[in-house]
Design a protein around this motif. Structure first.
Motif, short mmCIF file in Angstrom:
data_model
loop_
_atom_site.label_atom_id
_atom_site.label_comp_id
_atom_site.label_asym_id
_atom_site.label_seq_id
_atom_site.Cartn_x
_atom_site.Cartn_y
_atom_site.Cartn_z
N LYS A 267 -1.25 10.53 -1.30
CA LYS A 267 -0.04 11.39 -0.90
C LYS A 267 -0.41 12.96 -1.25
O LYS A 267 0.32 13.85 -0.80
N ALA B 167 1.01 -1.28 0.05
CA ALA B 167 0.05 0.07 -0.03
C ALA B 167 0.79 1.30 -0.05
O ALA B 167 0.59 2.34 -0.71
N MET B 168 1.96 1.24 0.65
CA MET B 168 2.73 2.39 0.91
C MET B 168 3.30 2.56 -0.63
O MET B 168 3.74 3.62 -0.90
N ALA C 128 0.22 6.40 6.98
CA ALA C 128 -0.86 6.64 6.10
C ALA C 128 -1.20 8.20 6.43
O ALA C 128 -1.07 9.12 7.20
N ASP C 129 -2.07 8.69 5.03
CA ASP C 129 -2.20 10.00 5.15
C ASP C 129 -3.22 10.52 5.92
O ASP C 129 -3.36 11.58 6.39
N PHE D 55 -5.15 6.23 1.88
CA PHE D 55 -3.66 6.60 1.40
C PHE D 55 -3.82 7.60 -0.03
O PHE D 55 -4.33 7.06 -0.84
N PRO E 132 -0.55 1.11 9.70
CA PRO E 132 0.04 1.99 8.88
C PRO E 132 0.29 3.43 9.33
O PRO E 132 -0.52 4.44 9.29
N LYS F 78 -4.37 6.30 -5.16
CA LYS F 78 -5.36 6.54 -3.95
C LYS F 78 -6.26 5.45 -3.69
O LYS F 78 -6.77 4.85 -4.65
N ARG G 19 0.99 4.17 -2.79
CA ARG G 19 0.72 5.46 -2.59
C ARG G 19 1.70 6.34 -3.09
O ARG G 19 1.51 7.56 -3.59
#
Length: 324
Positions: free
Chosen positions: A185, A117-118, A144-145, A183, A141, A126, A121
């Motif tokens: 950025k 996932a990271m 995570a954002d 997620f 996570p 998204k 991302r």
């Protein structure tokens, strides 16, 4: 709905899942990774963080989105950034220990999933995860954002293929805490937030009611047409088309069976199914079949197809006298 790759290899994880589905009856402890996101809850999350275009982890029967990866596809080796095409993905990920596919690539395992996932991302994908609220876990996570903590415990749903071995095999209402993890950025909002489970479910039900109303309106306003084309005797290019538009049929609202609370057409189909399997009747099975029949009818499946599926479900069940 479309999977990523219908010709993907069948790995051991998939084989075991298929064997589980084919069993005549099931126990709750066997469900494992296959617990499903409640539909109203999903639509509530979709309304707040979507719209979602791709379901990242499915078994080909429980997808919530138009596009999805199955266990055969192995989401952990796919290019999410490319496949989502600027849209937003959704995942209720599997929590089992790491399993490998035929190429020795991880297919499950939360540490592997969060690492993937990271990476996606950072590439620009998204997506939103609905996960257990477990900040103490090593896979949590941290980067995570956005994390939205849900107030209220969540009870997930049994998969459609689940045939209870006995009346004790009913999903618990206890549930567990959940967080919605974003997620993205380019996220510019706050890092943490809170929302109530009831608010999400309420919004989800409102959307489902709107979808249901729109479907009923479309069905009520449907005007069947018949087009006939005739050629002249010389079989030349000249042809005429006659379009006969039948008189629109007014549809009455669905009547409800007072005893069961289900629409009559749902109740009648389930009764027909049990008529062929009288030795398998139980209150739990009756409710389970009503839920499935209602779902299929809302998706506009033919009554004959619904009855066929109900019969197939009952065919797998043991007679009540033989159930422990």
């Amino acid at each position: 709905m479309t999977a990523k790759n219908s010709k993907a290899k069948t790995n051991l994880y998939v084989q075991q899942l298929e064997q589980l589905k084919q069993k005549k009856t099931h126990l709750l402890k066997e469900v494992g990774d296959q617990w499903q996101t409640p539909t109203p809850l999903f639509w509530g999350i979709n309304a707040k963080f979507g719209p979602f275009v791709h379901d990242i982890f499915t078994d080909d029967h429980n997808s919530k989105c138009p596009n999805f990866y199955t266990a055969e596809d192995n989401a952990l080796v796919q290019d999410w950034t490319k496949d989502f095409a600027g849209g937003i993905g959704f995942a209720n990920p599997p929590y089992s220990r790491t399993s490998l596919d035929d190429d020795n690539q991880a297919i499950t395992g939360m540490r592997k999933i969060i690492a993937k996932a990271m990476a996606e991302r950072d590439k620009g994908a998204k997506f939103v995860f609905a996960i257990k609220c477990a900040p103490s876990e090593v896979w949590w996570p941290e980067q995570a954002d956005h994390v939205c903590f849900v107030r209220g415990r969540i009870s997930f749903e049994l998969p459609q293929w689940f045939i209870p071995a006995n009346e004790k095999q009913e999903a618990s209402s206890a549930g567990f805490g959940m967080a919605i993890v974003v997620f993205d950025k380019n996220w510019t909002g706050e890092r943490l937030s809170y929302i109530s489970r009831d608010a999400l479910v309420k919004q989800g039900k409102m959307l489902l009611d709107m979808i249901d109303a729109a479907a009923k309106t479309k069905a009520a306003n449907y005007i069947p047409t018949q087009i006939t084309t005739s050629h002249n005797d010389s079989n030349t290019l000249g042809q005429s088309a006659q379009i006969d538009i039948e008189e629109q049929i007014a549809r009455e609202p669905a009547q409800t069976n007072k005893k069961s609370g289900w629409p009559n057409e749902v109740f009648d189909l389930v009764e027909k199914a049990f008529a062929a399997y009288p030795e398998k009747i139980s209150n739990y099975r009756h409710r389970h079949l009503c839920e499935r029949a209602n779902e299929l009818l809302l998706l506009q499946h033919k009554h004959s197809d619904v009855l066929t599926e109900l019969n197939a479900m009952l065919d797998k069940c043991e007679p009540m006298g033989e159930v422990a």
